[in-house]
Design a protein around this motif. Structure first.
Motif, PDB file in Angstrom:
ATOM      1  N   MET A   1       9.737  11.310   1.437  1.00  0.00           N
ATOM      2  CA  MET A   1       9.344  10.473   1.553  1.00  0.00           C
ATOM      3  C   MET A   1       9.460   9.746   0.205  1.00  0.00           C
ATOM      4  N   GLU A   2       9.218   8.286  -0.142  1.00  0.00           N
ATOM      5  CA  GLU A   2       8.836   7.608  -1.195  1.00  0.00           C
ATOM      6  C   GLU A   2       7.056   7.810  -1.827  1.00  0.00           C
ATOM      7  N   ILE A   3       6.896   8.535  -2.617  1.00  0.00           N
ATOM      8  CA  ILE A   3       5.364   8.729  -2.981  1.00  0.00           C
ATOM      9  C   ILE A   3       5.113   8.235  -4.369  1.00  0.00           C
ATOM     10  N   LEU A   4       3.672   7.388  -4.288  1.00  0.00           N
ATOM     11  CA  LEU A   4       3.489   6.767  -5.522  1.00  0.00           C
ATOM     12  C   LEU A   4       2.615   7.581  -6.047  1.00  0.00           C
ATOM     13  N   LEU A   5       2.200   8.124  -6.726  1.00  0.00           N
ATOM     14  CA  LEU A   5       0.842   8.946  -7.468  1.00  0.00           C
ATOM     15  C   LEU A   5       0.404   8.216  -8.476  1.00  0.00           C
TER      16      LEU A   5
ATOM     17  N   MET B   1       3.371  -0.953  -9.466  1.00  0.00           N
ATOM     18  CA  MET B   1       4.247  -0.064  -9.035  1.00  0.00           C
ATOM     19  C   MET B   1       4.448  -0.148  -8.094  1.00  0.00           C
ATOM     20  N   ALA B   2       3.179  -0.169  -7.804  1.00  0.00           N
ATOM     21  CA  ALA B   2       2.817  -0.757  -5.622  1.00  0.00           C
ATOM     22  C   ALA B   2       3.420  -1.802  -5.380  1.00  0.00           C
ATOM     23  N   GLY B   3       3.097  -3.030  -5.829  1.00  0.00           N
ATOM     24  CA  GLY B   3       3.649  -4.002  -5.891  1.00  0.00           C
ATOM     25  C   GLY B   3       4.852  -4.339  -5.583  1.00  0.00           C
ATOM     26  N   LEU B   4       5.382  -3.574  -6.873  1.00  0.00           N
ATOM     27  CA  LEU B   4       6.806  -4.149  -7.323  1.00  0.00           C
ATOM     28  C   LEU B   4       7.683  -3.197  -6.151  1.00  0.00           C
ATOM     29  N   ASN B   5       7.506  -2.264  -5.904  1.00  0.00           N
ATOM     30  CA  ASN B   5       8.247  -0.933  -4.772  1.00  0.00           C
ATOM     31  C   ASN B   5       7.806  -0.784  -3.351  1.00  0.00           C
TER      32      ASN B   5
ATOM     33  N   TYR C   1       6.784   1.957  -0.956  1.00  0.00           N
ATOM     34  CA  TYR C   1       6.498   3.689  -0.563  1.00  0.00           C
ATOM     35  C   TYR C   1       6.131   4.075   0.516  1.00  0.00           C
ATOM     36  N   ASP C   2       6.120   4.840   1.201  1.00  0.00           N
ATOM     37  CA  ASP C   2       5.748   5.775   2.200  1.00  0.00           C
ATOM     38  C   ASP C   2       4.136   5.890   2.229  1.00  0.00           C
ATOM     39  N   LEU C   3       3.716   6.367   1.649  1.00  0.00           N
ATOM     40  CA  LEU C   3       2.445   6.398   0.787  1.00  0.00           C
ATOM     41  C   LEU C   3       2.395   6.351  -0.378  1.00  0.00           C
ATOM     42  N   ILE C   4       1.332   6.714  -0.734  1.00  0.00           N
ATOM     43  CA  ILE C   4       0.117   5.848  -2.450  1.00  0.00           C
ATOM     44  C   ILE C   4      -0.550   6.936  -2.053  1.00  0.00           C
ATOM     45  N   ILE C   5      -0.857   7.622  -3.257  1.00  0.00           N
ATOM     46  CA  ILE C   5      -1.795   8.796  -3.918  1.00  0.00           C
ATOM     47  C   ILE C   5      -2.640   8.112  -4.798  1.00  0.00           C
TER      48      ILE C   5
ATOM     49  N   ASN D   1      -0.630  -5.748   1.220  1.00  0.00           N
ATOM     50  CA  ASN D   1       0.427  -3.937   2.340  1.00  0.00           C
ATOM     51  C   ASN D   1      -0.847  -3.577   2.906  1.00  0.00           C
ATOM     52  N   LYS D   2      -0.825  -4.252   4.421  1.00  0.00           N
ATOM     53  CA  LYS D   2      -1.944  -3.572   5.094  1.00  0.00           C
ATOM     54  C   LYS D   2      -1.061  -2.181   5.598  1.00  0.00           C
ATOM     55  N   ASP D   3       0.369  -1.697   6.344  1.00  0.00           N
ATOM     56  CA  ASP D   3       0.373  -0.573   6.725  1.00  0.00           C
ATOM     57  C   ASP D   3       0.930   0.840   5.614  1.00  0.00           C
ATOM     58  N   VAL D   4       0.844  -0.077   4.112  1.00  0.00           N
ATOM     59  CA  VAL D   4       1.100   1.505   3.621  1.00  0.00           C
ATOM     60  C   VAL D   4       0.229   2.374   3.650  1.00  0.00           C
ATOM     61  N   PRO D   5       0.119   3.436   3.836  1.00  0.00           N
ATOM     62  CA  PRO D   5      -0.902   4.901   4.597  1.00  0.00           C
ATOM     63  C   PRO D   5      -1.341   5.091   2.644  1.00  0.00           C
ATOM     64  N   ILE D   6      -2.629   5.072   2.505  1.00  0.00           N
ATOM     65  CA  ILE D   6      -2.976   5.128   1.050  1.00  0.00           C
ATOM     66  C   ILE D   6      -3.775   6.688   1.390  1.00  0.00           C
ATOM     67  N   LEU D   7      -3.769   7.831   0.791  1.00  0.00           N
ATOM     68  CA  LEU D   7      -4.680   8.745   0.366  1.00  0.00           C
ATOM     69  C   LEU D   7      -5.426   8.609  -0.954  1.00  0.00           C
ATOM     70  N   ILE D   8      -6.571   8.933  -0.869  1.00  0.00           N
ATOM     71  CA  ILE D   8      -7.351   8.413  -2.019  1.00  0.00           C
ATOM     72  C   ILE D   8      -7.205  10.277  -2.063  1.00  0.00           C
ATOM     73  N   LEU D   9      -7.335  10.887  -3.254  1.00  0.00           N
ATOM     74  CA  LEU D   9      -7.664  12.115  -4.448  1.00  0.00           C
ATOM     75  C   LEU D   9      -9.325  12.194  -5.737  1.00  0.00           C
ATOM     76  N   SER D  10      -9.809  12.573  -5.079  1.00  0.00           N
ATOM     77  CA  SER D  10     -11.371  12.660  -5.985  1.00  0.00           C
ATOM     78  C   SER D  10     -12.221  13.580  -5.653  1.00  0.00           C
ATOM     79  N   ALA D  11     -12.576  13.938  -7.054  1.00  0.00           N
ATOM     80  CA  ALA D  11     -13.944  14.327  -6.981  1.00  0.00           C
ATOM     81  C   ALA D  11     -15.240  14.038  -6.519  1.00  0.00           C
ATOM     82  N   LEU D  12     -14.981  13.326  -6.490  1.00  0.00           N
ATOM     83  CA  LEU D  12     -16.287  12.873  -5.756  1.00  0.00           C
ATOM     84  C   LEU D  12     -16.240  13.307  -4.378  1.00  0.00           C
ATOM     85  N   ASN D  13     -17.529  13.915  -4.143  1.00  0.00           N
ATOM     86  CA  ASN D  13     -17.815  14.260  -2.423  1.00  0.00           C
ATOM     87  C   ASN D  13     -18.578  13.995  -1.266  1.00  0.00           C
TER      88      ASN D  13
END
Length: 226
Positions: free
Chosen positions: A1-5, A39-43, A45-49, A70-82
């Protein structure tokens, strides 16, 4: 997968890069919000973190801006806020998943693999689901009730899709959390109830016939009472 972190903590970046090395993932990194959004707009990705607390622009604003185009690219939020309100806010911005820090690499891998499986499944499942006068087109992600379009967020759509695919089946809150959010955290969270209420306001409240029902002590079911 092409992943943007999009992450500004070098230790977290290193952990993820090392942890995913050798698993056929290519990881691009942005260390501030503005660069991440660009970067998300120019490339493609299969997943964005996305981290939430970032220099320049926070992760939730990035998510909101990405969803404009972009309605389709999966977006995973990674956060200390719980807290529940933090998680609900992320899904209100149309994030697909939420993982709290500190996290285990095995769980991150599992969530990435889950998004990959979902993408593959979407190409093989039936295109249209119909229950009474509720129609979901899974290709266009268009939902109609009684011939009128229903505008849903990405999370509301996933929840409705899960209910419709499992019509006439009682789904527990744990089932829904695991399938729709991919979560395994404090079961006292009311995020499922919050989103079921969101759906009811859009799907059921405008009509006399209700499709989404509560089964006390067990969960929720979508069924045509006729």
């Amino acid at each position: 997968m092409e992943i943007l972190l999009v992450e500004d903590e070098p230790s977290v970046i290193s952990l993820i890069e090392r942890g995913l090395k050798g698993e056929n993932h290519s990881i691009s990194v942005a260390m501030d919000g503005f660069t991440g959004l660009k970067m998300a707009g120019l490339n493609q990705y299969d997943l964005i973190i996305l981290d939430v607390m970032l220099p320049g622009m926070n992760g939730l604003e990035i998510c909101r801006n990405i969803r404009k185009t972009n309605k389709d690219v999966p977006i995973l939020i990674l956060s200390a806020l719980n807290q529940t309100e933090d998680i609900v806010e992320a899904f209100n911005r149309d994030a697909d998943d939420y993982l709290t820090k500190p996290f285990k690499l095995d769980e991150l891998r599992a969530r990435i693999n889950r998004q990959s499986r979902k993408a593959r499944q979407q190409t093989t499942t039936s295109n249209t689901i119909t229950i009474d006068n509720l129609v979901m087109d899974r290709d266009s992600k268009n939902v109609q009730r009684g011939g009128k379009s229903v505008i849903l967020t990405a999370t509301e759509y996933r929840l409705l899709e899960y209910l419709m695919v499992n019509k006439n089946k009682i789904l527990s809150r744990v089932d829904i959390l695991e399938e729709v959010w991919g979560m395994d955290f404090n079961m006292s969270t009311n995020v499922v109830d919050v989103y079921v209420n969101y759906l009811r306001k859009k799907i059921d409240h405008p009509t006399e016939k209700k499709l989404i029902h509560t089964v006390i002590g067990m969960g929720y079911i979508l069924r045509n009472e006729n």
